[in-house]
Design an enzyme around this catalytic site. Structure first.
Site, PDB file in Angstrom:
ATOM      1  N   GLU A 115      11.461  45.570  27.223  1.00  0.00           N
ATOM      2  CA  GLU A 115      11.678  46.671  28.158  1.00  0.00           C
ATOM      3  C   GLU A 115      10.440  47.557  28.238  1.00  0.00           C
ATOM      4  O   GLU A 115       9.902  47.961  27.213  1.00  0.00           O
ATOM      5  CB  GLU A 115      12.885  47.516  27.697  1.00  0.00           C
ATOM      6  CG  GLU A 115      14.190  46.732  27.707  1.00  0.00           C
ATOM      7  CD  GLU A 115      15.273  47.333  26.817  1.00  0.00           C
ATOM      8  OE1 GLU A 115      15.145  48.495  26.410  1.00  0.00           O
ATOM      9  OE2 GLU A 115      16.248  46.626  26.508  1.00  0.00           O
TER      10      GLU A 115
ATOM     11  N   GLU B 280      19.366  44.008  25.708  1.00  0.00           N
ATOM     12  CA  GLU B 280      18.799  43.449  24.483  1.00  0.00           C
ATOM     13  C   GLU B 280      19.317  42.050  24.200  1.00  0.00           C
ATOM     14  O   GLU B 280      18.602  41.210  23.638  1.00  0.00           O
ATOM     15  CB  GLU B 280      19.074  44.373  23.295  1.00  0.00           C
ATOM     16  CG  GLU B 280      18.249  45.642  23.294  1.00  0.00           C
ATOM     17  CD  GLU B 280      18.737  46.681  24.295  1.00  0.00           C
ATOM     18  OE1 GLU B 280      19.890  46.570  24.750  1.00  0.00           O
ATOM     19  OE2 GLU B 280      17.955  47.593  24.639  1.00  0.00           O
TER      20      GLU B 280
ATOM     21  N   GLN C 102      12.353  48.270  21.579  1.00  0.00           N
ATOM     22  CA  GLN C 102      11.653  49.562  21.615  1.00  0.00           C
ATOM     23  C   GLN C 102      11.822  50.310  20.295  1.00  0.00           C
ATOM     24  O   GLN C 102      10.879  50.915  19.783  1.00  0.00           O
ATOM     25  CB  GLN C 102      12.168  50.396  22.776  1.00  0.00           C
ATOM     26  CG  GLN C 102      11.864  49.747  24.134  1.00  0.00           C
ATOM     27  CD  GLN C 102      12.050  50.702  25.288  1.00  0.00           C
ATOM     28  OE1 GLN C 102      12.780  51.677  25.197  1.00  0.00           O
ATOM     29  NE2 GLN C 102      11.383  50.417  26.394  1.00  0.00           N
TER      30      GLN C 102
ATOM     31  N   ASP D 133      16.578  50.145  15.944  1.00  0.00           N
ATOM     32  CA  ASP D 133      18.006  50.481  16.023  1.00  0.00           C
ATOM     33  C   ASP D 133      18.718  49.658  17.097  1.00  0.00           C
ATOM     34  O   ASP D 133      19.931  49.448  17.017  1.00  0.00           O
ATOM     35  CB  ASP D 133      18.168  51.959  16.359  1.00  0.00           C
ATOM     36  CG  ASP D 133      17.329  52.859  15.474  1.00  0.00           C
ATOM     37  OD1 ASP D 133      17.890  53.573  14.657  1.00  0.00           O
ATOM     38  OD2 ASP D 133      16.078  52.836  15.597  1.00  0.00           O
ATOM     39  N   PHE D 134      17.973  49.227  18.111  1.00  0.00           N
ATOM     40  CA  PHE D 134      18.615  48.513  19.213  1.00  0.00           C
ATOM     41  C   PHE D 134      18.867  47.047  18.875  1.00  0.00           C
ATOM     42  O   PHE D 134      19.532  46.334  19.629  1.00  0.00           O
ATOM     43  CB  PHE D 134      17.792  48.625  20.501  1.00  0.00           C
ATOM     44  CG  PHE D 134      17.320  50.019  20.818  1.00  0.00           C
ATOM     45  CD1 PHE D 134      18.004  51.136  20.329  1.00  0.00           C
ATOM     46  CD2 PHE D 134      16.184  50.236  21.583  1.00  0.00           C
ATOM     47  CE1 PHE D 134      17.557  52.429  20.615  1.00  0.00           C
ATOM     48  CE2 PHE D 134      15.739  51.520  21.871  1.00  0.00           C
ATOM     49  CZ  PHE D 134      16.417  52.614  21.377  1.00  0.00           C
TER      50      PHE D 134
ATOM     51  N   HIS E  46      17.758  56.520  16.277  1.00  0.00           N
ATOM     52  CA  HIS E  46      16.359  56.170  16.550  1.00  0.00           C
ATOM     53  C   HIS E  46      15.503  56.292  15.301  1.00  0.00           C
ATOM     54  O   HIS E  46      14.291  56.491  15.401  1.00  0.00           O
ATOM     55  CB  HIS E  46      15.770  57.068  17.640  1.00  0.00           C
ATOM     56  CG  HIS E  46      16.239  56.752  19.026  1.00  0.00           C
ATOM     57  ND1 HIS E  46      17.513  57.022  19.452  1.00  0.00           N
ATOM     58  CD2 HIS E  46      15.610  56.175  20.078  1.00  0.00           C
ATOM     59  CE1 HIS E  46      17.642  56.639  20.711  1.00  0.00           C
ATOM     60  NE2 HIS E  46      16.505  56.116  21.117  1.00  0.00           N
TER      61      HIS E  46
HETATM   62  C1  LIG Z   1      20.225  49.929  23.717  1.00  0.00           C
HETATM   63  C2  LIG Z   1      19.015  50.715  24.069  1.00  0.00           C
HETATM   64  N1  LIG Z   1      17.958  50.109  24.627  1.00  0.00           N
HETATM   65  C3  LIG Z   1      16.850  50.795  24.933  1.00  0.00           C
HETATM   66  C4  LIG Z   1      16.791  52.140  24.696  1.00  0.00           C
HETATM   67  C5  LIG Z   1      15.506  52.921  25.019  1.00  0.00           C
HETATM   68  N2  LIG Z   1      15.713  53.754  26.176  1.00  0.00           N
HETATM   69  C6  LIG Z   1      16.104  55.030  26.059  1.00  0.00           C
HETATM   70  S1  LIG Z   1      16.420  55.742  27.527  1.00  0.00           S
HETATM   71  C7  LIG Z   1      16.010  54.322  28.352  1.00  0.00           C
HETATM   72  C8  LIG Z   1      16.125  54.280  29.828  1.00  0.00           C
HETATM   73  C9  LIG Z   1      17.523  54.536  30.242  1.00  0.00           C
HETATM   74  O1  LIG Z   1      17.634  54.453  31.617  1.00  0.00           O
HETATM   75  P1  LIG Z   1      18.923  54.989  32.360  1.00  0.00           P
HETATM   76  O2  LIG Z   1      20.140  54.369  31.777  1.00  0.00           O
HETATM   77  O3  LIG Z   1      18.714  54.806  33.800  1.00  0.00           O
HETATM   78  O4  LIG Z   1      18.980  56.541  31.976  1.00  0.00           O
HETATM   79  P2  LIG Z   1      17.908  57.668  32.316  1.00  0.00           P
HETATM   80  O5  LIG Z   1      16.924  57.692  31.198  1.00  0.00           O
HETATM   81  O6  LIG Z   1      17.310  57.353  33.614  1.00  0.00           O
HETATM   82  O7  LIG Z   1      18.699  58.932  32.328  1.00  0.00           O
HETATM   83  C10 LIG Z   1      15.636  53.324  27.471  1.00  0.00           C
HETATM   84  C11 LIG Z   1      15.209  51.981  27.856  1.00  0.00           C
HETATM   85  C12 LIG Z   1      17.906  52.750  24.102  1.00  0.00           C
HETATM   86  N3  LIG Z   1      17.925  54.049  23.797  1.00  0.00           N
HETATM   87  N4  LIG Z   1      19.009  52.029  23.814  1.00  0.00           N
END
Ligand SMILES: Cc1ncc(C[n+]2csc(CCOP(=O)(O)OP(=O)(O)O)c2C)c(N)n1
Ligand SMILES: Cc1ncc(C[n+]2csc(CCOP(=O)(O)OP(=O)(O)O)c2C)c(N)n1
Ligand SMILES: [Mg+2]
Ligand SMILES: [Mg+2]
Lengths: 345, 324, 345, 324
Positions: free
Chosen positions: C36, C70, C92, C95-96, C138
């Site tokens: 990602e 994931e 990333q 934890d994920f 995290h």
């Molecule tokens: C399972 C998981 N994968 C990746 C992340 C890292 N991460 C945190 S926010 C984010 C983007 C989330 O996008 P969206 O659901 O559209 O929410 P937004 O940030 O736009 O509010 C990512 C990839 C995470 N926190 N949890």
């Protein structure tokens, strides 16, 4: 401990779990069951028949069949627990827990802590373990993974008496409790599957609980302390009986709860015998036996007469062919050989 | 009789028939052998669903790959795992396609383009994306087929796998064997949409459906789907409505479904159906069919003999193959 | 071992990983990246910038950005590996990984075995660990879970030299290799984040690999063997320097690979010093320190002068408030106190 | 101006305005405090998206519950977490809503019906089903709202949670804040369907959409959705198209999106918009709005002072609350 009165009432683990669950459901309307194929009319009553008859008494509102969606099962159980209910969630095989690790490890185990203690998550997750000639994805004993998760309690039941007492305690516990049961010990298939063992034991019909966090000494002995769970407990007991003739006197402990661990009972024994062996069907490296060994090597080192030994499934996936499966999981013979070996060191 | 987009040759029709018969007879004999204690473990069998495995795999090259499920016997045979090595695997023999380590739920063989079957429901739906990805990155022209049940379409893996395949336009056909039940649970209890194909639009993926009790119809639909995937136009979901004539696994008394329903579906048995079609379409004679039957029985008996006589794995094999 | 020639070329772990990955991608067209936010133009180059610049050289066909999925990432990496490619997948935050445990534990680790050795799964999964004031979801160090999975190799990199050597070995390894990196050690944020530590070290520009399964002795000493990884390694080294003045002479080992573990290097040291401590930021109970302690309690018991000690994160989720976070993870002070304590036992 | 199904009262309109302003100013001040080193950790902020939190939560009772994400500040304030306890939590103080243990990504408070926010993308989408399930089993009439991003709709959790809620007809509103990006990744790169709402039909779930830059429109659509969920007619998915005016997290230079796009969305800022609407609709005056502004500033300064002066947790607190 089970009484052995002549009037004893012997039932299997499957029956004991069913009885314990039913009692809790009668006592507390916030208890409900959730899982795949648990309440379907004409169905299986759960993968190992534990819930048979319960839908008739409690209705399908409290015995909730789900899509094949382990994340949803664990998430729904957790969410309901946070709202004050007491779900008992069901994994058909513990191998499927890997489909809901986020819900278990990142959410259920941490929600209370993240809330600063404002919430609690009184959920139970039942998960059958053990190799039964079904191959690598239906034969694991994954309890050790969960022993590493702060916030989760881990119970392993080995007989009907403690199964009933512990499932009831698990339901009443205010934390996520994982209850691991061994497929070969349910007793539903009778003695045959367990190699001739009698899988029933005395279980009082009346109300009782058995505390989470308490081990039991299954056999008194002077020479070597063995900590073992599930089917390995019975194999260790049989090995100990066989070796008694040779003057090796084992003390055998069923920890019943792995987290929190009853170290007192174990250390008392180790300080007496000076020797420690841990036996489990979970794989060796990083298994819960390592934790007990590590604790003993910190807290009992001066009592030890020799190396701490672990007998566990070999570090391999579970192979399907019976001859290979037998080779990887601890047999009575392997346990006995390890005991002899340890007594010679 | 099926309405087909293209004409079917004698070769294809007899091939489908033989494949289905081979699967059916394999499953029937395996069940008996299991009851007699020759085969250990457990079984998830596919009697009734043969048209899907046969109809789809008849369109695949040996270099194409499939993933399968806890119910893989039919897929394995149809993709080219020999009866000998499939049977020997069930016997737990070292001559089995997984050298005895896989067992019934993990039949497969890289030599014929089949991963060890994945017995975690939905498990193949993410792994297959990597197959498709490598075919696309390497421009090999290969196609991957992911077999899965309607029950699996409720797993997160279905969602992530299909979306990923769509976004990356991977050469994958997701073949849903909708046999109406996941274990004891009928699909209408666990989905508000009646068809798994109804879910494809959520990913911008094309879906098609076929009568899973009609091998010619499956063959036809699969050909179109596989062609599309191979041509680089992205994944496609093909749903085949079918039925398992037996229990979910050995010892399932099937109390959750009605005898009437079973009878209705038994009447759609794909094997008599294709026999009728073959004769009616003039693609073969009763004699041809008799000949097929004999050859299947011979192959089956040979496989059983082979399995019985094959050696068990060595105990020392247990610790081989954990790491490469 | 890094040379310390005056002409040394010092780079950070992030740079070393990037260099190692780029070299492998140049060498072998079957290597690709998947994860990602790893290649988006104008994006981050991965959560910790490791991939910056790579899309420009290798194109986005080989640096594959994915949906937030994931399971699909791990599944796609595995599937491609089974077809002979060599994916480097990216989480990333480690934890994920709990979102793709099925793909890792039930599929990737077992596919070779289930196939009877006919397949191999040469995939790398990179996962940043460590508490950095981001709270419970995290900040975990989940490497111990994976040490318990037969079929997976587990690497923890602690400096730039070994990071480059090990990531290259991981790519070339024919098994699933999990590479855990500590967020505070990437060096991208400079010394400040790591409390003044210099996070760069000499890294040859030329081609080299460092073998998986080999530990390094970071400090020679006579009194106590300390096995530590990641940031705890540096804290242990600092504690050892401070205690040297008091005449306590620690030997410090960076295992670098947890599975397979270089027991030879560790046992040689323990047999010399007679004392063993393990330090990690993963939580205590069931952590990988338990495995090393258990192995030592089996294989080195007669060399031990006293208890085996473990210093680890307390058994709690990672709290967010800095004062609490510091309290749960092993500090230099806590390590130093434990060393003193152990020398007095 | 919004076309609304029902008339909006002065109270509602001014309430939405004040809520949005409170969130905006909270975020702005928090960012400065973070840069000044007063607030530790990291931040995922929601400037630009205030209309969704405000519009949805204005329809909820205190006894209703919400789940939130890594970007929870706005949801927390809108659901009734006090500025003091939200701010103190960001400061890592024991007076914070999670007593300092949660931090920015886990804001929440059971006392006002908000779980600690779940920072695993999609994590709330399964947990929320348990909230809905308990409300349904106990017939409490409560509703649960699950906030999630468009990026989260690619997680398996989205699929399993929505399907489970649908099958069990749970009183849940899944509110998607579609801000076009998940971190650096635009939705069109990770989905072939343009709208998350397009995915609802796969579960037989009703979907609606609202202009997420218009608090009145969100309020209106949320009211309908929440009413439906509360009445026992099952879950609903409400998608709000919105935009974050700031980076994904602190220190994101936003190089992955164009200045033109940002300018376009900045022009839709929901706060000036509702100010114009209020005046135009005669629901309030410039003076009312000035008064709102002052009261928000007062509350904010009070919260900062409170947080600065609050004690840190005790070191011994670290091992509390692991188990009940
Ligand atoms: C399972 C998981 N994968 C990746 C992340 C890292 N991460 C945190 S926010 C984010 C983007 C989330 O996008 P969206 O659901 O559209 O929410 P937004 O940030 O736009 O509010 C990512 C990839 C995470 N926190 N949890
Ligand atoms: C993740 C997971 N959950 C549950 C199971 C147990 N299980 C095995 S088969 C099955 C039903 C599968 O239904 P479907 O996908 O429709 O396939 P079918 O059995 O009908 O071929 C279940 C629940 C499993 N193997 N894996
Ligand atoms: Mg099915
Ligand atoms: Mg977004």
């Amino acid at each position: 401990m089970p009484s052995v009165a002549p009037t004893e009432r012997k039932i299997s683990i499957a029956e004991a779990l069913r009885e314990g669950i039913a009692e809790e459901m009668r006592r507390d309307p916030s208890v409900f069951l959730i899982g795949e194929d648990i309440g379907v009319p004409g169905g299986f009553g759960g993968a190992f028949g534990v819930y048979l008859g319960l839908p008739e008494e409690f209705g399908r509102e409290r015995i909730i069949d789900t899509p094949i969606s382990e994340k949803a099962i664990a998430g729904a159980a957790l969410g309901a627990a946070l709202m004050g209910m007491r779900p008992i969630a069901d994994m058909q095989y513990s191998d499927f827990l890997f489909e809901c690790m986020d819900e278990m490890v990142n959410q259920a185990a941490k929600m209370r802590y993240m809330s600063g203690g404002k919430l609690k998550a009184p959920m139970v997750m039942r998960a059958p373990v053990g190799a039964t000639q079904r191959g690598a994805q239906h034969g694991q004993c994954p309890e050790s993974y969960f022993c590493h998760v702060p916030g989760i309690k881990v119970v392993c039941v080995s007989d009907a008496y403690h199964a009933k007492g512990l499932i009831k305690s698990a339901v009443r516990d205010d934390n996520p409790v994982l209850v691991f049961e061994h497929k070969m010990l349910y007793g539903s298939k009778g003695r045959q599957m367990a190699g001739g063992m009698d899988l029933t034991c005395h279980v009082p019909a009346e109300e009782y609980t058995f505390p989470i966090g308490k081990a039991v000494v299954k056999r008194q002995g002077a020479d070597l302390t063995i900590v073992a769970t599930h089917i390995c407990l019975y194999r260790a007991l049989a090995a100990a009986e066989a070796l008694a003739a040779d003057g090796i006197d084992c003390e055998i402990i069923d920890p019943l709860t792995l987290v929190p661990l009853d170290t007192e009972t174990i250390w008392t024994s180790v300080r007496k015998t000076g020797r420690l062996m841990i036996v489990h069907e979970d794989t060796l490296t990083g298994g819960w036996g390592a934790e007990i060994a590590a604790l003993a090597a910190e807290h009992c080192i001066y009592s030890l007469k020799g190396p701490i030994k672990r007998v566990a499934a070999m570090d391999a996936p579970v192979p399907c062919s019976p001859i290979l499966e037998e080779a990887v999981i601890p047999s009575q013979a392997r346990i006995a050989a390890a005991i002899r070996d340890q007594m010679n060191q | 009789m099926s309405v087909l987009a293209a004409e079917v040759s004698r070769e294809v029709a007899l091939g489908l028939h033989r494949q289905m018969l081979a699967i059916r007879r394999f499953e029937e004999r395996v069940y008996t052998l299991y009851l007699e204690g020759e085969i250990p473990g457990t079984l998830h069998q596919c009697q009734g669903q043969e048209a899907v495995a046969a109809g789809v795999c008849a369109n695949l090259a040996k270099t194409d790959w499939i993933t399968s499920t806890h119910r893989p016997h039919g897929h394995a045979l149809a993709k080219g795992v020999s009866m000998r090595s499939a049977m020997a695997e069930l016997y737990g023999k070292v001559t089995g396609c997984c050298r005895g380590k896989g067992g019934s739920m993990h039949l497969g063989d890289p030599a014929v383009g089949m991963l060890p079957a994945i017995a975690i429901v939905g498990g193949g739906n993410t792994v297959v994306t990597g197959l498709g990805l490598s075919f696309k990155l390497r421009k090999t022209g290969q196609v991957a087929v992911c077999f899965f049940g309607e029950g699996a379409s409720n797993e997160g893996a279905f969602h992530e796998g299909l979306n990923f395949a769509a976004v990356k336009q991977l050469p994958i056909v997701f073949v849903c064997e909708n046999n109406l039940y996941g274990a004891s649970t009928s699909f209408d209890q666990v989905s508000l949409v009646p068809n798994v194909a109804d879910r494809a639009s959520a990913y911008g993926v094309e879906a098609s459906t076929a009568d899973g009790m009609d091998a010619l119809a499956v063959y036809d639909a699969a050909r179109v789907a596989i062609d599309k995937a191979r041509s680089g136009r992205g994944p496609i979901l093909l749903e085949c409505k079918t039925y398992r004539f037996i229990g979910h696994s050995r010892g399932d008394a099937r109390g959750y479904r009605s005898k009437a329903e079973e009878a209705e579906w038994l009447a759609k048995d794909p094997i008599p159906r294709i026999e009728r079609d073959i004769v009616r379409m003039g693609l073969g004679t009763e004699a041809d069919i008799d000949e097929l039957r004999r050859s299947v029985e011979d192959e089956l008996e040979d496989a059983i003999l082979f399995s019985r006589e094959s050696p068990l794995p060595q105990v020392s094999d247990a610790m081989e193959d954990v790491y490469a």
